[in-house]
Scaffold this motif. Structure first.
Motif, PDB file in Angstrom:
ATOM      1  N   SER A  69       0.837  -1.210   0.000  1.00  0.00           N
ATOM      2  CA  SER A  69       0.000   0.000   0.000  1.00  0.00           C
ATOM      3  C   SER A  69       0.865   1.251   0.000  1.00  0.00           C
ATOM      4  CB  SER A  69      -0.926  -0.003   1.217  1.00  0.00           C
ATOM      5  OG  SER A  69      -1.778  -1.129   1.203  1.00  0.00           O
ATOM      6  N   MET A  70       1.927   1.224   0.800  1.00  0.00           N
ATOM      7  CA  MET A  70       2.839   2.367   0.857  1.00  0.00           C
ATOM      8  C   MET A  70       3.455   2.630  -0.522  1.00  0.00           C
ATOM      9  SD  MET A  70       6.344   2.768   3.042  1.00  0.00           S
ATOM     10  CE  MET A  70       7.225   1.740   1.854  1.00  0.00           C
ATOM     11  N   VAL A  71       3.893   1.572  -1.180  1.00  0.00           N
ATOM     12  CA  VAL A  71       4.498   1.710  -2.515  1.00  0.00           C
ATOM     13  C   VAL A  71       3.472   2.242  -3.514  1.00  0.00           C
ATOM     14  CG1 VAL A  71       5.505   0.435  -4.452  1.00  0.00           C
ATOM     15  CG2 VAL A  71       6.244  -0.072  -2.105  1.00  0.00           C
ATOM     16  N   LEU A  72       2.239   1.750  -3.440  1.00  0.00           N
ATOM     17  CA  LEU A  72       1.186   2.205  -4.359  1.00  0.00           C
ATOM     18  C   LEU A  72       0.868   3.682  -4.144  1.00  0.00           C
ATOM     19  CD1 LEU A  72      -1.229  -0.883  -4.231  1.00  0.00           C
ATOM     20  CD2 LEU A  72       0.244  -0.183  -6.145  1.00  0.00           C
ATOM     21  N   TYR A  73       0.808   4.133  -2.878  1.00  0.00           N
ATOM     22  CA  TYR A  73       0.571   5.553  -2.603  1.00  0.00           C
ATOM     23  C   TYR A  73       1.690   6.413  -3.184  1.00  0.00           C
ATOM     24  CZ  TYR A  73      -3.154   4.309   0.692  1.00  0.00           C
ATOM     25  OH  TYR A  73      -4.294   3.837   1.267  1.00  0.00           O
ATOM     26  N   MET A  74       2.917   5.929  -3.021  1.00  0.00           N
ATOM     27  CA  MET A  74       4.059   6.688  -3.536  1.00  0.00           C
ATOM     28  C   MET A  74       4.041   6.716  -5.062  1.00  0.00           C
ATOM     29  SD  MET A  74       7.008   5.279  -0.910  1.00  0.00           S
ATOM     30  CE  MET A  74       8.340   6.130  -1.747  1.00  0.00           C
ATOM     31  N   ALA A  75       3.675   5.599  -5.685  1.00  0.00           N
ATOM     32  CA  ALA A  75       3.713   5.505  -7.149  1.00  0.00           C
ATOM     33  C   ALA A  75       2.564   6.268  -7.812  1.00  0.00           C
ATOM     34  CB  ALA A  75       3.676   4.034  -7.565  1.00  0.00           C
ATOM     35  N   PHE A  76       1.331   6.100  -7.296  1.00  0.00           N
ATOM     36  CA  PHE A  76       0.164   6.685  -7.950  1.00  0.00           C
ATOM     37  C   PHE A  76      -0.157   8.086  -7.445  1.00  0.00           C
ATOM     38  CE2 PHE A  76      -0.571   2.190  -8.876  1.00  0.00           C
ATOM     39  CZ  PHE A  76      -0.999   2.237 -10.191  1.00  0.00           C
ATOM     40  N   LEU A  77       0.012   8.328  -6.126  1.00  0.00           N
ATOM     41  CA  LEU A  77      -0.364   9.617  -5.551  1.00  0.00           C
ATOM     42  C   LEU A  77       0.823  10.546  -5.330  1.00  0.00           C
ATOM     43  CD1 LEU A  77      -2.952   8.352  -2.897  1.00  0.00           C
ATOM     44  CD2 LEU A  77      -3.392   9.143  -5.234  1.00  0.00           C
ATOM     45  N   LYS A  78       2.043  10.052  -5.631  1.00  0.00           N
ATOM     46  CA  LYS A  78       3.271  10.847  -5.499  1.00  0.00           C
ATOM     47  C   LYS A  78       3.477  11.363  -4.068  1.00  0.00           C
ATOM     48  CE  LYS A  78       3.636  10.304  -9.917  1.00  0.00           C
ATOM     49  NZ  LYS A  78       4.523   9.240 -10.440  1.00  0.00           N
ATOM     50  N   LYS A  79       3.200  10.494  -3.094  1.00  0.00           N
ATOM     51  CA  LYS A  79       3.389  10.857  -1.693  1.00  0.00           C
ATOM     52  C   LYS A  79       4.805  10.490  -1.237  1.00  0.00           C
ATOM     53  CE  LYS A  79      -0.845  12.261  -1.129  1.00  0.00           C
ATOM     54  NZ  LYS A  79      -1.137  13.687  -0.895  1.00  0.00           N
ATOM     55  N   GLY A  80       5.286  11.206  -0.199  1.00  0.00           N
ATOM     56  CA  GLY A  80       6.559  10.867   0.390  1.00  0.00           C
ATOM     57  C   GLY A  80       6.459   9.612   1.238  1.00  0.00           C
ATOM     58  N   ILE A  81       7.601   9.090   1.657  1.00  0.00           N
ATOM     59  CA  ILE A  81       7.617   7.842   2.427  1.00  0.00           C
ATOM     60  C   ILE A  81       6.865   8.003   3.742  1.00  0.00           C
ATOM     61  CG2 ILE A  81       9.106   6.200   3.644  1.00  0.00           C
ATOM     62  CD1 ILE A  81      11.239   6.680   1.541  1.00  0.00           C
ATOM     63  N   LEU A  82       7.149   9.094   4.478  1.00  0.00           N
ATOM     64  CA  LEU A  82       6.534   9.299   5.794  1.00  0.00           C
ATOM     65  C   LEU A  82       5.026   9.420   5.687  1.00  0.00           C
ATOM     66  CD1 LEU A  82       6.990   9.699   8.813  1.00  0.00           C
ATOM     67  CD2 LEU A  82       7.235  12.155   8.377  1.00  0.00           C
ATOM     68  N   GLN A  83       4.551  10.246   4.744  1.00  0.00           N
ATOM     69  CA  GLN A  83       3.114  10.431   4.602  1.00  0.00           C
ATOM     70  C   GLN A  83       2.443   9.157   4.097  1.00  0.00           C
ATOM     71  OE1 GLN A  83       1.944  13.858   2.344  1.00  0.00           O
ATOM     72  NE2 GLN A  83      -0.223  13.615   2.807  1.00  0.00           N
ATOM     73  N   SER A  84       3.104   8.411   3.211  1.00  0.00           N
ATOM     74  CA  SER A  84       2.527   7.157   2.706  1.00  0.00           C
ATOM     75  C   SER A  84       2.344   6.151   3.841  1.00  0.00           C
ATOM     76  CB  SER A  84       3.435   6.567   1.624  1.00  0.00           C
ATOM     77  OG  SER A  84       3.516   7.420   0.511  1.00  0.00           O
ATOM     78  N   ILE A  85       3.382   6.007   4.675  1.00  0.00           N
ATOM     79  CA  ILE A  85       3.273   5.078   5.812  1.00  0.00           C
ATOM     80  C   ILE A  85       2.169   5.536   6.760  1.00  0.00           C
ATOM     81  CG2 ILE A  85       4.486   4.115   7.801  1.00  0.00           C
ATOM     82  CD1 ILE A  85       7.092   4.409   6.246  1.00  0.00           C
ATOM     83  N   LEU A  86       2.097   6.854   7.009  1.00  0.00           N
ATOM     84  CA  LEU A  86       1.078   7.401   7.912  1.00  0.00           C
ATOM     85  C   LEU A  86      -0.324   7.129   7.379  1.00  0.00           C
ATOM     86  CD1 LEU A  86       0.664   8.988  10.495  1.00  0.00           C
ATOM     87  CD2 LEU A  86       0.834  11.101   9.177  1.00  0.00           C
ATOM     88  N   MET A  87      -0.519   7.300   6.071  1.00  0.00           N
ATOM     89  CA  MET A  87      -1.829   7.038   5.463  1.00  0.00           C
ATOM     90  C   MET A  87      -2.203   5.565   5.577  1.00  0.00           C
ATOM     91  SD  MET A  87      -1.450   9.436   2.040  1.00  0.00           S
ATOM     92  CE  MET A  87      -3.026   8.977   1.315  1.00  0.00           C
ATOM     93  N   VAL A  88      -1.229   4.678   5.323  1.00  0.00           N
ATOM     94  CA  VAL A  88      -1.493   3.230   5.399  1.00  0.00           C
ATOM     95  C   VAL A  88      -1.846   2.821   6.825  1.00  0.00           C
ATOM     96  CG1 VAL A  88      -0.496   0.941   5.128  1.00  0.00           C
ATOM     97  CG2 VAL A  88      -0.028   2.698   3.426  1.00  0.00           C
ATOM     98  N   LEU A  89      -1.050   3.288   7.790  1.00  0.00           N
ATOM     99  CA  LEU A  89      -1.291   2.905   9.188  1.00  0.00           C
ATOM    100  C   LEU A  89      -2.642   3.407   9.681  1.00  0.00           C
ATOM    101  CD1 LEU A  89       2.246   3.528  10.730  1.00  0.00           C
ATOM    102  CD2 LEU A  89       1.175   1.332  10.237  1.00  0.00           C
ATOM    103  N   THR A  90      -2.994   4.638   9.295  1.00  0.00           N
ATOM    104  CA  THR A  90      -4.289   5.191   9.704  1.00  0.00           C
ATOM    105  C   THR A  90      -5.432   4.372   9.140  1.00  0.00           C
ATOM    106  OG1 THR A  90      -3.318   7.410   9.749  1.00  0.00           O
ATOM    107  CG2 THR A  90      -5.716   7.268   9.732  1.00  0.00           C
ATOM    108  N   SER A  91      -5.353   4.058   7.846  1.00  0.00           N
ATOM    109  CA  SER A  91      -6.430   3.293   7.211  1.00  0.00           C
ATOM    110  C   SER A  91      -6.522   1.875   7.772  1.00  0.00           C
ATOM    111  CB  SER A  91      -6.223   3.253   5.690  1.00  0.00           C
ATOM    112  OG  SER A  91      -4.990   2.633   5.379  1.00  0.00           O
TER     113      SER A  91
END
Length: 444
Positions: A69-91
């Motif tokens: 999920s973190m990789v997909l957020y970074m690839a499709f939504l162009k998010k940074g590592i920290l924000q991608s992990i934060l989004m995944v953990l929250t969801s």
């Protein structure tokens, strides 16, 4: 066939729900990224189902899903590592929370085997916990809430924003581990067929992980507190410097006027115009007596601020009134924050009597400084136009303004209220056709 049906009716909607919640909470526009959201859900749910199909151990499935999920957020939504992990953990934390609640309810009526082995039961249980996630996401969209906007509106410092993201990341990680442990413990204690790793060779991995997270969280919060303290000191220095500059400017103007008057007197003496000199000196003395005003409020920062405003009052032909009933300096509130409150109220009062029709011929602004019933009282009044009650109810909301120039307006009174709330005080407005007063009460 069963794999495809399970994928389309259960796994895909579930993954789409948690991904939707993540992007909504962190400020993405659904309509702008909905196609990318579908791609993320399609790939993520497919990999998750394949892991389940090949009977990969549950903890590794969770870790692989988080990483993917973190990789997909970074690839499709162009998010940074920290924000991608934060989004995944929250969801994931939200998903596990709702899933655990629904699982506890349904297992009162049917066994775990009945849920897993009967597609209709599994479909019912799954949609029972993903529908609330969809509803929650919809409510967040309707309220236009996002953590990103919340930070942007309140925090302009990049270092502070980064530090807050670190804190939120650690809180989200802690929340996820706690929810996951509770869920796994419930599943293990209730269903003997469920296998969950709690330790490796007697080593409590999750417990050690939580301790490390808490230590990192304490350090992050301490750094955040230190940064806020530094910002507060800088704000105070800037505030005092601003008013000192105002005082120096006023003193330079008075020195300039004084030098002109001395030169005039010198010229009259040299020309022998003694009869005119006496008349001029009498006028000059009268002017000095009438124009020399001493602010009576004992609080030095407030005194300095009001002194800088005297020139503006005189320039705009506004009478300044001061009612001081106490020698207290109101020490319970910091000086620069008190100046911030009074400066906003005074500026609003000046604008009210300058732009609108006043009650009476002479526009005035009045400040009351006193103590009543064990409370510090500050009242800033003016004889400008009456404020409608509907408007009064909106005055302290962020972004609301009655100014003709809307840009960069609507935050002064919101800031005033936030400072007063910080000190457990209150502010209210009384407005009639004769007088409008902003009244502040602060506990002693």
């Amino acid at each position: 066939m069963n794999f495809i049906v399970n994928y389309l009716l259960i796994s895909l909607p579930e993954f789409f729900a948690v991904t939707l919640f993540a992007i909504v909470v962190y400020g993405e526009n659904f309509h702008r990224v909905k196609r990318k959201l579908v791609y993320i859900a399609l790939i993520g749910s497919l990999v998750s189902d394949l892991l389940w199909y090949f009977n990969i151990f549950i903890d590794f499935r969770v870790l692989i899903t988080i990483f993917l999920s973190m990789v997909l957020y970074m690839a499709f939504l162009k998010k940074g590592i920290l924000q991608s992990i934060l989004m995944v953990l929250t969801s994931m934390a939200v998903l596990l929370t709702f899933e655990m609640i629904v699982a506890v309810i349904f297992t009162q009526f049917m066994s775990y085997e009945e849920i897993i082995n009967h597609f209709n039961n599994k479909l019912l249980v799954t949609w029972s916990y993903i529908l609330p996630i969809y509803l929650l996401s919809w409510l967040l969209v309707q309220r236009k809430f996002s953590l990103q906007n919340w930070f942007r509106d309140r925090i302009n410092d990049k270092q502070i924003t980064y530090q807050w993201l670190v804190v939120l990341f650690l809180v989200g990680l802690q929340l996820f581990v706690i929810v996951y442990l509770n869920y796994a413990f419930y599943m293990k204690s209730t269903f003997l067929l469920t296998k969950v790793i709690f330790n490796i060779h007697g080593l409590p991995i999750f417990s050690i992980f939580l301790i490390v997270i808490n230590l990192l969280l304490i350090e992050a919060i301490w750094k955040l507190k230190t940064k806020y303290s530094e910002m507060e000191i800088t704000r105070a220095e800037n505030n005092y410097n601003q008013h000192l500059e105002g005082l120096l400017k006023k003193l330079r103007m008075e020195r300039h006027d004084f030098m002109n008057e001395i030169q005039t007197i010198h010229g009259m003496v040299q020309a022998g115009m003694y009869s005119h000199l006496g008349e001029y000196m009498a006028q000059l003395v009268q002017h000095v007596r009438s124009g020399h005003y001493t602010v009576k409020i004992g609080n030095i920062p407030v005194n300095a601020f009001l002194y800088t405003k005297l020139g503006e009052f005189e320039e705009k032909n506004i009478e300044f009134r001061e009612i001081v009933e106490t020698e207290s300096t109101f020490p319970t509130i910091k000086g620069f924050e008190l100046v911030k409150i009074i400066s906003n109220l005074i500026d609003n009062a000046i604008r009210a009597v300058s732009e609108g029709k006043t009650a009476g011929e002479q526009p005035y602004v009045e400040i009351y400084w006193g103590i009543k019933a064990s409370k510090d009282i500050i009242k800033v009044s003016n004889n400008g136009p009456k404020i409608d009650k509907k408007v009064i109810d909106l005055l302290f909301e962020e972004g609301y303004t009655t100014k003709q120039q809307k840009e960069n307006s609507g935050f002064g009174l919101a800031i005033v209220k936030s400072i007063i709330n910080k000190y457990n005080g209150k502010i209210y407005v009384e407005s009639t056709s004769e007088k409008t007063s902003f009244i502040i009460e602060l506990p002693l």
